[in-house]
Design a protein around this motif. Structure first.
Motif, mmCIF file in Angstrom:
data_model
loop_
_atom_site.group_PDB
_atom_site.id
_atom_site.type_symbol
_atom_site.label_atom_id
_atom_site.label_comp_id
_atom_site.label_asym_id
_atom_site.label_seq_id
_atom_site.Cartn_x
_atom_site.Cartn_y
_atom_site.Cartn_z
ATOM 1 N N LEU A 1 0.733 -1.424 0.040
ATOM 2 C CA LEU A 1 0.032 -0.180 -0.091
ATOM 3 C C LEU A 1 0.819 1.279 -0.111
ATOM 4 O O LEU A 1 1.820 1.483 0.637
ATOM 5 N N GLU A 2 0.234 2.200 -0.620
ATOM 6 C CA GLU A 2 0.820 3.684 -0.524
ATOM 7 C C GLU A 2 0.033 4.429 0.307
ATOM 8 O O GLU A 2 -1.181 3.964 0.511
ATOM 9 N N GLU A 3 0.167 5.681 0.365
ATOM 10 C CA GLU A 3 -0.527 6.557 1.415
ATOM 11 C C GLU A 3 -1.944 6.884 0.436
ATOM 12 O O GLU A 3 -2.273 6.726 -0.660
ATOM 13 N N ASN A 4 -3.255 6.654 1.351
ATOM 14 C CA ASN A 4 -4.518 6.756 1.048
ATOM 15 C C ASN A 4 -4.856 5.833 0.107
ATOM 16 O O ASN A 4 -5.753 5.770 -0.847
ATOM 17 N N GLU A 5 -4.361 4.581 0.253
ATOM 18 C CA GLU A 5 -4.773 3.212 -0.185
ATOM 19 C C GLU A 5 -5.366 2.493 0.844
ATOM 20 O O GLU A 5 -4.870 2.442 1.756
ATOM 21 N N VAL A 6 -5.955 1.430 0.197
ATOM 22 C CA VAL A 6 -6.612 0.203 1.035
ATOM 23 C C VAL A 6 -6.276 -1.225 0.440
ATOM 24 O O VAL A 6 -6.560 -1.040 -0.704
ATOM 25 N N LEU A 7 -6.030 -2.023 1.111
ATOM 26 C CA LEU A 7 -5.964 -3.150 0.562
ATOM 27 C C LEU A 7 -7.127 -4.160 0.724
ATOM 28 O O LEU A 7 -7.679 -4.249 1.677
ATOM 29 N N VAL A 8 -7.862 -4.413 -0.340
ATOM 30 C CA VAL A 8 -9.161 -5.016 -0.388
ATOM 31 C C VAL A 8 -9.082 -6.520 -0.797
ATOM 32 O O VAL A 8 -8.633 -6.745 -1.851
ATOM 33 N N ASP B 1 -6.197 -4.096 5.051
ATOM 34 C CA ASP B 1 -5.165 -3.255 5.779
ATOM 35 C C ASP B 1 -5.407 -1.876 5.083
ATOM 36 O O ASP B 1 -6.004 -1.827 3.979
ATOM 37 N N SER B 2 -5.270 -0.823 5.749
ATOM 38 C CA SER B 2 -5.295 0.546 5.430
ATOM 39 C C SER B 2 -4.595 1.584 5.561
ATOM 40 O O SER B 2 -3.900 1.485 6.860
ATOM 41 N N LYS B 3 -4.164 2.532 4.620
ATOM 42 C CA LYS B 3 -3.386 3.523 4.899
ATOM 43 C C LYS B 3 -4.202 4.756 4.679
ATOM 44 O O LYS B 3 -3.640 5.781 4.297
ATOM 45 N N SER B 4 -5.427 4.729 5.063
ATOM 46 C CA SER B 4 -6.514 5.953 4.806
ATOM 47 C C SER B 4 -7.246 6.027 5.787
ATOM 48 O O SER B 4 -7.824 5.073 6.598
ATOM 49 N N ASP B 5 -7.410 7.249 6.443
ATOM 50 C CA ASP B 5 -8.163 7.602 7.478
ATOM 51 C C ASP B 5 -9.469 7.140 7.371
ATOM 52 O O ASP B 5 -10.544 7.325 8.439
ATOM 53 N N ALA C 1 -4.885 -3.042 -4.519
ATOM 54 C CA ALA C 1 -4.800 -1.824 -3.568
ATOM 55 C C ALA C 1 -5.513 -0.984 -4.221
ATOM 56 O O ALA C 1 -5.339 -0.439 -5.354
ATOM 57 N N ALA C 2 -6.701 -0.124 -3.466
ATOM 58 C CA ALA C 2 -7.573 0.521 -4.142
ATOM 59 C C ALA C 2 -7.238 2.037 -3.183
ATOM 60 O O ALA C 2 -7.205 2.029 -2.288
ATOM 61 N N SER C 3 -7.478 2.960 -4.362
ATOM 62 C CA SER C 3 -7.470 4.517 -3.852
ATOM 63 C C SER C 3 -8.713 4.551 -3.066
ATOM 64 O O SER C 3 -9.684 3.909 -3.185
ATOM 65 N N ASP C 4 -8.654 5.342 -1.895
ATOM 66 C CA ASP C 4 -9.731 5.482 -0.902
ATOM 67 C C ASP C 4 -10.781 6.306 -1.410
ATOM 68 O O ASP C 4 -11.883 6.508 -1.078
#
Length: 342
Positions: free
Chosen positions: A34-41, A82-86, A105-108
């Motif tokens: 994941l990068e910032e503002n992404e979530v693993l779906v 997993d999440s790198k998004s608020d 890996a999806a953009s929020d």
């Protein structure tokens, strides 16, 4: 999660005619970081839809074509692992346009959270998702059925057509469905409350259609095209409206179709035919979703799902659309939830 690799399905070639399994390439790839503002779906259910056939062709359309040797995408429901998004946390259930893969890996900004307590999560790929919205807007904005008018729906037992017919009944119309098996005809009449239904694969189709339309056609919701539409056009009433949603009968043709030209019938009847996609109505999605959800909760709408199980069977489910193997929405179950509570 102990896995480090996953399966994806890529477009291997641009098929001519009905695709075969050679059009799909199963590829093992690393689960994305994941990068910032992404979530693993983690994918739970995938939707397969007829419009995807058009994306296999390298031609200008309302949506870009799939790229060769890259992952195919489509509507899906999954759980956040997993999440790198608020905006999202582990265990959230989400829907969006995701990869034909076990994980995306999806953009929020590309997904939205759904509440699994309000309705089964699969409904967000069917009656409460793109097919339901398509039915709602095409019928009500273009078709504008009035009480006592006759609405005809081709592909009536599919994900879109079955909703079109039920909404038309809610608006007080007389509804005639067209489908391809006697079982589907019985379903439309006995389960969904259509006033009549006709099997287009029978030799008596033209006569059966005429008998089902003593007062002609005021609205024709076209999911099919081809000879079915040619037959319906002979029954158009003055000022008929024709929402043009799909033409599945021709999606796998190897040459251009030549059939009866529509101009004469439309001029004589002052008919309106308008093509559309659900993306034309994004500003009004919330209104439509609220109406559909209310009708569903009140028992005014029913739905069916054909669920194929297993990631390896995604291509089979997709190809089944063109053979009419589905009743209602065609879905593929990929996995049971790992952390989400349903």
């Amino acid at each position: 999660m102990n896995k480090t690799t996953q399966q994806e399905i890529h477009l291997a070639n641009r098929p001519v005619g009905l695709p075969t399994m050679t059009a799909f390439d199963f590829v093992e790839k690393a689960i994305p970081v994941l990068e910032e503002n992404e979530v693993l779906v983690r994918t739970l259910y995938l939707s397969v839809d007829p419009y995807m056939r058009g994306r296999m062709i390298d031609a200008k359309s309302y949506i870009p074509p799939f790229q060769l040797n890259e992952v195919i995408t489509g509507g899906a429901v999954g759980e956040v692992i997993d999440s790198k998004s608020d905006a999202f946390k582990r265990g959230d259930v989400v829907t969006g346009n995701l990869n034909w893969a076990e994980y995306t890996a999806a953009s929020d900004k590309a997904i939205r959270k759904i509440d699994p307590t309000l309705a089964p999560i699969t409904t967000h790929l069917g009656i409460l998702g793109m097919p339901g919205l398509t039915a709602y807007f095409g019928l009500l904005d273009i078709g504008k059925p009035q009480k006592g008018e006759t609405v005809v729906v081709s592909g009536a037992a599919g994900a879109v057509g079955s909703v079109v017919g039920q909404i038309a009944k809610l608006k007080g119309a007389r509804v005639v469905g067209i489908a391809g098996t006697d079982e589907k005809i019985d379903y439309l009449i006995s389960e969904l409350g259509f006033d009549a239904a006709v099997n287009y694969k029978k030799d008596s189709f033209a006569d059966d259609l005429k008998e089902a339309l003593p007062n002609g056609v005021d609205v024709y919701f076209d999911n099919v095209g081809g000879v079915v539409t040619d037959a319906v056009f002979t029954h158009l009433n003055k000022f008929a409206r024709i929402p043009l949603c799909g033409a599945i009968s021709s999606y796998n043709n190897e040459s251009k179709e030549v059939g009866p030209r529509p101009q004469s019938a439309m001029i004589k009847t002052s008919a309106l035919m308008k093509g559309f996609t659900v993306g034309d109505y994004t500003a009004d999605f919330n209104t439509a979703a609220t109406d559909l959800g209310t009708w569903l909760s009140e028992g005014k709408l029913k739905y069916e799902e054909t669920i194929v199980e297993g990631f390896e069977h995604i291509p089979d489910a997709f190809l089944g659309l063109f053979k009419g193997t589905n009743l209602g929405k065609m879905l593929v179950k990929i996995a049971d939830p790992e952390v989400a509570v349903l």
